[in-house]
Design an enzyme around this catalytic site. Structure first.
Site, PDB file in Angstrom:
ATOM      1  N   LYS A 190       0.775  -1.076  -0.031  1.00 30.21           N
ATOM      2  CA  LYS A 190       0.131  -0.054   0.149  1.00 30.21           C
ATOM      3  C   LYS A 190       0.852   1.237  -0.095  1.00 30.21           C
ATOM      4  O   LYS A 190       1.836   1.304   0.879  1.00 30.21           O
ATOM      5  CB  LYS A 190      -1.087   0.041   1.037  1.00 30.21           C
ATOM      6  CG  LYS A 190      -1.855   1.295   1.481  1.00 30.21           C
ATOM      7  CD  LYS A 190      -2.723   1.118   2.682  1.00 30.21           C
ATOM      8  CE  LYS A 190      -3.289   2.510   3.024  1.00 30.21           C
ATOM      9  NZ  LYS A 190      -4.197   2.398   4.145  1.00 30.21           N
ATOM     10  N   GLU A 231      -9.447   3.584   1.945  1.00 29.28           N
ATOM     11  CA  GLU A 231      -9.059   3.741   0.560  1.00 29.28           C
ATOM     12  C   GLU A 231      -8.120   2.613   0.445  1.00 29.28           C
ATOM     13  O   GLU A 231      -7.679   2.233  -0.857  1.00 29.28           O
ATOM     14  CB  GLU A 231      -8.241   5.143   0.586  1.00 29.28           C
ATOM     15  CG  GLU A 231      -7.021   5.360   1.164  1.00 29.28           C
ATOM     16  CD  GLU A 231      -6.629   5.019   2.397  1.00 29.28           C
ATOM     17  OE1 GLU A 231      -7.689   5.206   3.073  1.00 29.28           O
ATOM     18  OE2 GLU A 231      -5.718   4.778   2.844  1.00 29.28           O
ATOM     19  N   ARG A 281      -7.985  -0.669   0.990  1.00 37.87           N
ATOM     20  CA  ARG A 281      -8.450  -1.923   0.429  1.00 37.87           C
ATOM     21  C   ARG A 281      -8.968  -1.295  -1.069  1.00 37.87           C
ATOM     22  O   ARG A 281      -9.111  -2.340  -1.854  1.00 37.87           O
ATOM     23  CB  ARG A 281      -9.567  -2.285   1.184  1.00 37.87           C
ATOM     24  CG  ARG A 281     -10.765  -1.495   1.586  1.00 37.87           C
ATOM     25  CD  ARG A 281     -11.564  -1.866   2.643  1.00 37.87           C
ATOM     26  NE  ARG A 281     -10.895  -1.229   3.987  1.00 37.87           N
ATOM     27  CZ  ARG A 281     -11.534  -1.390   5.151  1.00 37.87           C
ATOM     28  NH1 ARG A 281     -12.905  -2.037   5.401  1.00 37.87           N
ATOM     29  NH2 ARG A 281     -11.017  -0.896   6.441  1.00 37.87           N
ATOM     30  N   ASP A 336       1.462   6.121   5.517  1.00 39.61           N
ATOM     31  CA  ASP A 336       0.632   5.190   5.273  1.00 39.61           C
ATOM     32  C   ASP A 336       1.249   4.333   3.778  1.00 39.61           C
ATOM     33  O   ASP A 336       0.341   3.906   3.279  1.00 39.61           O
ATOM     34  CB  ASP A 336      -0.853   6.033   5.058  1.00 39.61           C
ATOM     35  CG  ASP A 336      -2.012   5.085   4.942  1.00 39.61           C
ATOM     36  OD1 ASP A 336      -1.838   3.865   5.643  1.00 39.61           O
ATOM     37  OD2 ASP A 336      -3.174   5.293   4.589  1.00 39.61           O
ATOM     38  N   LYS A 395     -10.494  12.464   8.743  1.00 38.83           N
ATOM     39  CA  LYS A 395      -9.955  11.862   9.746  1.00 38.83           C
ATOM     40  C   LYS A 395     -10.019  12.933  10.853  1.00 38.83           C
ATOM     41  O   LYS A 395      -9.909  14.085  10.513  1.00 38.83           O
ATOM     42  CB  LYS A 395      -8.504  11.352   9.692  1.00 38.83           C
ATOM     43  CG  LYS A 395      -8.357   9.906   8.843  1.00 38.83           C
ATOM     44  CD  LYS A 395      -7.045   9.696   8.876  1.00 38.83           C
ATOM     45  CE  LYS A 395      -6.981   8.212   8.124  1.00 38.83           C
ATOM     46  NZ  LYS A 395      -7.397   7.161   8.973  1.00 38.83           N
ATOM     47  N   ASP A 446      -2.903   9.980   4.025  1.00 36.55           N
ATOM     48  CA  ASP A 446      -4.107   9.435   3.890  1.00 36.55           C
ATOM     49  C   ASP A 446      -4.935  10.495   5.068  1.00 36.55           C
ATOM     50  O   ASP A 446      -5.023  10.366   6.442  1.00 36.55           O
ATOM     51  CB  ASP A 446      -4.045   8.164   4.730  1.00 36.55           C
ATOM     52  CG  ASP A 446      -5.734   7.627   5.005  1.00 36.55           C
ATOM     53  OD1 ASP A 446      -6.515   8.293   4.449  1.00 36.55           O
ATOM     54  OD2 ASP A 446      -5.830   6.591   5.408  1.00 36.55           O
TER      55      ASP A 446
HETATM   56  N1  BES Z   1      -4.407   4.194   6.982  1.00 41.79           N
HETATM   57  C1  BES Z   1      -5.611   3.836   7.761  1.00 41.79           C
HETATM   58  C2  BES Z   1      -5.391   2.659   8.939  1.00 41.79           C
HETATM   59  C3  BES Z   1      -4.373   3.103   9.933  1.00 41.79           C
HETATM   60  C4  BES Z   1      -4.888   3.444  11.075  1.00 41.79           C
HETATM   61  C5  BES Z   1      -3.020   3.139   9.599  1.00 41.79           C
HETATM   62  C6  BES Z   1      -3.848   3.839  12.171  1.00 41.79           C
HETATM   63  C7  BES Z   1      -2.153   3.265  10.560  1.00 41.79           C
HETATM   64  C8  BES Z   1      -2.503   3.704  12.027  1.00 41.79           C
HETATM   65  C9  BES Z   1      -6.674   3.201   7.007  1.00 41.79           C
HETATM   66  O1  BES Z   1      -6.681   3.603   5.617  1.00 41.79           O
HETATM   67  C10 BES Z   1      -8.112   3.648   7.418  1.00 41.79           C
HETATM   68  O2  BES Z   1      -8.342   4.877   7.581  1.00 41.79           O
HETATM   69  N2  BES Z   1      -8.768   2.561   8.151  1.00 41.79           N
HETATM   70  C11 BES Z   1      -9.976   2.808   8.611  1.00 41.79           C
HETATM   71  C12 BES Z   1     -10.936   2.337   7.993  1.00 41.79           C
HETATM   72  C13 BES Z   1     -12.467   2.432   8.654  1.00 41.79           C
HETATM   73  C14 BES Z   1     -12.836   4.172   8.189  1.00 41.79           C
HETATM   74  C15 BES Z   1     -13.339   1.551   7.918  1.00 41.79           C
HETATM   75  C16 BES Z   1      -9.752   2.498  10.088  1.00 41.79           C
HETATM   76  O3  BES Z   1      -9.299   1.177  10.238  1.00 41.79           O
HETATM   77  O4  BES Z   1     -10.158   2.936  11.196  1.00 41.79           O
HETATM   78 ZN    ZN Z   2      -7.910   5.546   5.422  1.00 42.70          ZN
HETATM   79 ZN    ZN Z   3      -4.948   4.540   4.645  1.00 46.98          ZN
END
Ligand code: BES
Ligand code: ZN
Ligand code: ZN
Length: 504
Positions: free
Chosen positions: A264, A348, A350, A287, A276, A269
């Protein structure tokens, strides 16, 4: 970090600026190499230990000046605690502490007395852990305007009377792993205004050129032509052009089996329209850690001449809100032809990985392994030092769990039962990218798995391990950790053996 490691017999020439001496609790200086050293140092080691001026608890260090002809000019005692309760992570921590003390003392070359490994560990393993902990602790990253090039330790001389030929080979490989861990850390730590998808592609190109790896980079035109609708969609909110990096080691040896690594590469992000919260958002410059691991793993695979075709596929985008941004409710069409309804633009990773994994599948590889900072749920479940592993092939996963132990980069398997594949089925599209926070590491993986088809595939969620926020572990300074490089290389080596591939 350490640039050079050499070996010598522990003859103690008196020219050593500093000698690092590992000491377990109850260590006796009455015999062996320590006795020889103690005599040279006028019994000062004996005195310090007996008078408890130094308690060799694990991680304790002490710098001692020695003013004697023929003796090392300085000693660093490195406390290792009780031999019975020795652990590899504590040992790396101790090695890192010794490195920080050596750096403070401005020693550019350090000698290490490599002896006294505990029974359940070979001398080579003992040495590798020392070099890793020591070297990785010396890593620094700065964009300060007044940064002076501080002197740091650059060379290690290993004092040992054991066979140096096999040790030398092991150490060479360790140095390669350390070098690429540093590269991954640099990429993760680089701010996203500097390290854009284009810069990431340029970095991949230069590493590929240096190590003789074939590299192709697709820009937005190619991405659209190839119908990689997910990568194109996620990138729409940003002015930064998306890139798909494809690295190929042993491209001209078609008879070798193909192994695909997918990483990835979200250079920032923000969450997109599903923005966020601000706290810790700066960490999202990292990320792209999975992508950085994959770029470096392919380069290192080439340097190690791993007998397989290794294809690295890294979709790079910036995830931003904006006039043109992807919105919740949008439906996108992926490289495979399948459609996905976007319920959160923050899920994003996935999306872009769906395109990348089906693109990987078109190489008809024996296995696909992806590295991704995919879910916050993985951090909650496993913490900051264990990554999650999920997949569709238990033999492959078992191999990964095993290799993780040897690399000291721990993995823990999370479930991927049918219910998760059911959950990602869409209402108005083939799939949806969000189906609730509960078990979301598994549901995210299920979406990826839906694009891997029957190909043995494993997903490594490094959301918890890619970043160190405290710097309390001496060899993991605050920022990118470089987690995954050692593991990826061991996985590739294992997969390149025909025996393993036949079992999948
Ligand atoms: N990049 C994030 C996941 C992440 C979180 C990586 C903390 C490193 C530290 C990913 O793209 C994301 O935002 N995931 C969300 C998805 C949710 C909104 C369905 C998550 O896991 O909270
Ligand atoms: Zn994300
Ligand atoms: Zn992400």
């Amino acid at each position: 970090m350490i640039k050079k490691v050499s070996f010598a017999l522990p003859d103690f020439s008196g020219k050593e600026d500093v000698l690092i001496v590992p000491i377990f609790k109850g260590t006796s200086v009455s015999r062996g190499i320590l006795r020889k050293l103690d005599i040279l140092c006028a019994s000062i080691i004996d005195k310090y230990l007996k008078q408890i001026m130094f308690t060799p608890d694990m991680g304790e260090t002490l710098l001692l000046g020695i003013n004697r002809d023929g003796a090392p000019k300085n000693l660093i005692f490195m406390g290792l605690g009780d031999k019975a309760s020795f652990s590899t992570s504590k040992f790396m921590q101790a090695a890192g502490n010794a490195a920080k003390l050596a750096k403070k003392g401005r020693f550019e070359t350090c000698h290490f007395l490599c002896a006294g490994n505990p029974d359940r560990m070979t001398l080579a393993e003992f040495l590798v852990l020392f070099i890793k902990g020591f070297s990785l602790a010396l890593y620094t990253f700065s964009r300060k305007s007044d940064i002076k090039k501080e002197k740091s330790v650059e060379e290690l001389v290993i004092y040992t009377s054991k066979d140096k030929r096999s040790l030398r080979k092991t150490v060479q490989k360790t140095l390669l792993v350390i070098e690429h861990t540093g590269e991954v850390r640099d990429m993760v730590n680089a701010p996203s205004n500097e390290f854009t998808p284009s810069k990431m592609a340029a970095k991949a190109r230069s590493l590929a050129k240096k190590h003789n790896v074939h590299c192709r980079v697709l820009g937005i035109g190619d991405i659209k032509r190839q119908k990689m609708g997910a990568i194109a969609a996620v990138s729409k909110g940003s002015v930064k052009e998306p890139k798909l990096i494809v690295l190929h080691h042993n491209r001209h040896r078609p008879r070798l089996p193909v192994i695909c690594l997918v990483g990835k590469g979200v250079t920032f992000d923000s969450g997109g329209i599903s923005l966020k919260p601000w706290e810790h958002m700066e960490e999202m410059k990292g990320d792209m850690a999975g992508g950085a691991v994959v770029i470096n793993a392919v380069a290192a695979a080439a340097r190690l001449n791993i007998p397989a075709q290794v294809v690295g596929i890294i979709p790079c985008v910036e995830n931003m809100p904006g006039q043109r941004a992807l919105k919740p409710g949008d439906v996108i069409s992926t490289y495979s032809g399948k459609t996905i309804e976007v319920l959160s633009t923050d899920a994003e990773g996935r999306l872009i990985l769906s395109d990348a994994i089906s693109y990987a599948a078109s190489y008809e590889p024996k296995a696909i392994i992806d590295f991704a900072t995919l879910t916050g749920a993985c951090v909650i479940a496993l913490g900051k030092s264990i990554a999650g592993v999920l997949g569709n092939n238990q033999i492959l996963i078992n191999m990964l769990l095993n290799e993780a132990k040897s690399a000291h980069e721990n993995l823990w398997q999370l479930p991927l039962d049918d219910e998760f594949y059911e959950r990602v089925k869409g209402d108005i599209a083939d799939y949806k990218n969000f189906s609730g926070r509960d078990g979301s590491t598994s549901s995210a993986a299920a979406l990826l798995g839906s694009f891997a088809g029957d190909i043995p595939w494993a997903h490594i969620d490094i959301a918890g391990t890619f970043w160190s926020d405290s710097g309390s572990v001496s060899w993991k300074p605050k920022g990118g950790t470089g987690f995954g490089i050692d593991l990826a290389l061991r996985i590739l080596e294992s997969l390149a053996s025909r025996r393993m591939l036949q079992r999948l």
